[in-house]
Motif scaffolding. Structure first.
Motif, PDB file in Angstrom:
ATOM      1  N   ILE A  18       0.838  -1.202   0.000  1.00 32.76           N
ATOM      2  CA  ILE A  18       0.000   0.000   0.000  1.00 32.76           C
ATOM      3  C   ILE A  18       0.872   1.251   0.000  1.00 32.76           C
ATOM      4  N   LEU A  19       1.908   1.269   0.820  1.00 30.37           N
ATOM      5  CA  LEU A  19       2.806   2.428   0.866  1.00 30.37           C
ATOM      6  C   LEU A  19       3.520   2.628  -0.470  1.00 30.37           C
ATOM      7  N   LEU A  20       3.879   1.538  -1.131  1.00 25.88           N
ATOM      8  CA  LEU A  20       4.500   1.630  -2.447  1.00 25.88           C
ATOM      9  C   LEU A  20       3.521   2.226  -3.461  1.00 25.88           C
ATOM     10  N   ALA A  21       2.279   1.786  -3.420  1.00 28.66           N
ATOM     11  CA  ALA A  21       1.256   2.330  -4.327  1.00 28.66           C
ATOM     12  C   ALA A  21       1.038   3.819  -4.056  1.00 28.66           C
ATOM     13  N   TYR A  22       0.999   4.206  -2.785  1.00 27.01           N
ATOM     14  CA  TYR A  22       0.820   5.620  -2.438  1.00 27.01           C
ATOM     15  C   TYR A  22       1.998   6.448  -2.947  1.00 27.01           C
ATOM     16  N   THR A  23       3.206   5.925  -2.827  1.00 24.17           N
ATOM     17  CA  THR A  23       4.386   6.637  -3.302  1.00 24.17           C
ATOM     18  C   THR A  23       4.333   6.817  -4.816  1.00 24.17           C
ATOM     19  N   ASN A  24       3.891   5.783  -5.522  1.00 20.70           N
ATOM     20  CA  ASN A  24       3.747   5.895  -6.975  1.00 20.70           C
ATOM     21  C   ASN A  24       2.726   6.960  -7.349  1.00 20.70           C
ATOM     22  N   ARG A  25       1.618   7.016  -6.630  1.00 19.94           N
ATOM     23  CA  ARG A  25       0.599   8.046  -6.880  1.00 19.94           C
ATOM     24  C   ARG A  25       1.203   9.434  -6.644  1.00 19.94           C
ATOM     25  N   PHE A  26       1.956   9.559  -5.561  1.00 17.15           N
ATOM     26  CA  PHE A  26       2.584  10.834  -5.230  1.00 17.15           C
ATOM     27  C   PHE A  26       3.540  11.279  -6.332  1.00 17.15           C
ATOM     28  N   LEU A  27       4.394  10.372  -6.790  1.00 16.00           N
ATOM     29  CA  LEU A  27       5.372  10.720  -7.819  1.00 16.00           C
ATOM     30  C   LEU A  27       4.691  11.102  -9.135  1.00 16.00           C
ATOM     31  N   THR A  28       3.621  10.398  -9.474  1.00 13.38           N
ATOM     32  CA  THR A  28       2.874  10.730 -10.686  1.00 13.38           C
ATOM     33  C   THR A  28       2.258  12.119 -10.579  1.00 13.38           C
ATOM     34  N   LEU A  29       1.646  12.414  -9.422  1.00 13.20           N
ATOM     35  CA  LEU A  29       1.055  13.743  -9.230  1.00 13.20           C
ATOM     36  C   LEU A  29       2.123  14.833  -9.260  1.00 13.20           C
ATOM     37  N   ALA A  30       3.267  14.554  -8.679  1.00 12.30           N
ATOM     38  CA  ALA A  30       4.345  15.548  -8.668  1.00 12.30           C
ATOM     39  C   ALA A  30       4.772  15.883 -10.097  1.00 12.30           C
ATOM     40  N   THR A  31       4.872  14.876 -10.945  1.00  8.54           N
ATOM     41  CA  THR A  31       5.238  15.094 -12.343  1.00  8.54           C
ATOM     42  C   THR A  31       4.177  15.920 -13.070  1.00  8.54           C
ATOM     43  N   ILE A  32       2.916  15.580 -12.838  1.00 10.83           N
ATOM     44  CA  ILE A  32       1.811  16.311 -13.471  1.00 10.83           C
ATOM     45  C   ILE A  32       1.796  17.765 -13.013  1.00 10.83           C
ATOM     46  N   ASN A  56      -3.461  19.718  -5.583  1.00 14.12           N
ATOM     47  CA  ASN A  56      -2.947  20.071  -4.261  1.00 14.12           C
ATOM     48  C   ASN A  56      -3.727  19.346  -3.165  1.00 14.12           C
ATOM     49  N   LEU A  57      -5.052  19.289  -3.312  1.00  7.98           N
ATOM     50  CA  LEU A  57      -5.865  18.540  -2.353  1.00  7.98           C
ATOM     51  C   LEU A  57      -5.498  17.059  -2.382  1.00  7.98           C
ATOM     52  N   ARG A  58      -5.313  16.526  -3.571  1.00 10.41           N
ATOM     53  CA  ARG A  58      -4.946  15.116  -3.683  1.00 10.41           C
ATOM     54  C   ARG A  58      -3.584  14.842  -3.052  1.00 10.41           C
ATOM     55  N   LEU A  59      -2.640  15.770  -3.209  1.00 10.33           N
ATOM     56  CA  LEU A  59      -1.327  15.611  -2.569  1.00 10.33           C
ATOM     57  C   LEU A  59      -1.456  15.586  -1.050  1.00 10.33           C
ATOM     58  N   THR A  60      -2.300  16.449  -0.522  1.00 16.89           N
ATOM     59  CA  THR A  60      -2.522  16.474   0.922  1.00 16.89           C
ATOM     60  C   THR A  60      -3.104  15.143   1.392  1.00 16.89           C
ATOM     61  N   LEU A  61      -4.087  14.637   0.651  1.00 16.01           N
ATOM     62  CA  LEU A  61      -4.675  13.345   1.014  1.00 16.01           C
ATOM     63  C   LEU A  61      -3.639  12.229   0.957  1.00 16.01           C
ATOM     64  N   ILE A  62      -2.807  12.235  -0.076  1.00 20.60           N
ATOM     65  CA  ILE A  62      -1.781  11.195  -0.197  1.00 20.60           C
ATOM     66  C   ILE A  62      -0.790  11.283   0.960  1.00 20.60           C
ATOM     67  N   ARG A  63      -0.456  12.496   1.359  1.00 20.41           N
ATOM     68  CA  ARG A  63       0.451  12.650   2.506  1.00 20.41           C
ATOM     69  C   ARG A  63      -0.158  12.010   3.755  1.00 20.41           C
ATOM     70  N   PHE A  64      -1.453  12.281   4.006  1.00 19.56           N
ATOM     71  CA  PHE A  64      -2.101  11.686   5.175  1.00 19.56           C
ATOM     72  C   PHE A  64      -2.290  10.172   5.016  1.00 19.56           C
ATOM     73  N   MET A  65      -2.512   9.716   3.775  1.00 16.45           N
ATOM     74  CA  MET A  65      -2.605   8.279   3.520  1.00 16.45           C
ATOM     75  C   MET A  65      -1.283   7.606   3.884  1.00 16.45           C
ATOM     76  N   GLN A  66      -0.173   8.218   3.444  1.00 14.13           N
ATOM     77  CA  GLN A  66       1.144   7.664   3.728  1.00 14.13           C
ATOM     78  C   GLN A  66       1.438   7.683   5.227  1.00 14.13           C
ATOM     79  N   MET A  67       1.060   8.776   5.884  1.00  8.75           N
ATOM     80  CA  MET A  67       1.312   8.874   7.327  1.00  8.75           C
ATOM     81  C   MET A  67       0.519   7.814   8.088  1.00  8.75           C
ATOM     82  N   ALA A  68      -0.748   7.626   7.729  1.00 11.84           N
ATOM     83  CA  ALA A  68      -1.565   6.623   8.412  1.00 11.84           C
ATOM     84  C   ALA A  68      -1.053   5.217   8.107  1.00 11.84           C
ATOM     85  N   GLY A  69      -0.623   4.981   6.872  1.00 10.52           N
ATOM     86  CA  GLY A  69      -0.059   3.674   6.520  1.00 10.52           C
ATOM     87  C   GLY A  69       1.231   3.397   7.270  1.00 10.52           C
ATOM     88  N   ALA A  70       2.094   4.405   7.357  1.00 13.04           N
ATOM     89  CA  ALA A  70       3.347   4.245   8.101  1.00 13.04           C
ATOM     90  C   ALA A  70       3.068   4.043   9.590  1.00 13.04           C
TER      91      ALA A  70
END
Length: 143
Positions: A18-32, A56-70
């Motif tokens: 799950i954390l790997l998938a979240y990181t991939n989503r984050f990297l894709t959004l960062a590129t976009i 920006n909202l999606r990045l915030t959600l991904i950050r919290f997703m990663q924090m909760a997963g970690a």
């Protein structure tokens, strides 16, 4: 209820994936976002600005997703340590917290996916609207 050390270990593979998938989503959004920022500097378009706001909202959600997963993974490891030291009751509560953190992470993921799908549908509706206008215009000209 008895909790064995192996039970929290079951979350390791799932949480890691799950954390790997979240990181991939984050990297894709960062590129976009980088691409959209460059496009906005070239041509100040309101639509691009709205897309960036959405991302920006999606990045915030991904950050919290990663924090909760970690946090879930951390609590699972802590649970294993506590169970290893033979503190059964504390281990049960920590494992419950670990499951709760994973649940929060997944709920945020569902929210982020819904936002993502909504944004893509908006893009498609915009293209569909333009195509319908062109089709209507060509039909009108043919008459």
């Amino acid at each position: 209820m008895t909790l064995h050390v192996e039970t929290p270990a079951l979350l390791f593979s799932a949480t890691s994936l799950i954390l790997l998938a979240y990181t991939n989503r984050f990297l894709t959004l960062a590129t976009i976002i980088r691409g959209l920022k460059k496009a906005y500097k070239e041509k100040e378009n309101r639509m691009i600005l709205l897309e960036i706001k959405n991302l920006n909202l999606r990045l915030t959600l991904i950050r919290f997703m990663q924090m909760a997963g970690a946090a879930s993974l951390f609590l699972s490891v802590l649970t294993m340590l506590v169970l290893f030291l033979d503190y059964q009751i504390m281990g049960i509560y920590l494992f419950g917290l670990s499951l709760f953190a994973l649940l929060i992470s997944l709920a945020l993921c569902i929210w982020e996916i819904n936002i993502s799908v909504g944004a893509l549908r908006l893009h498609l509706s915009d293209l569909t609207h333009k195509e319908l206008e062109k089709e209507h215009q060509s039909t009108t000209e043919a008459k």
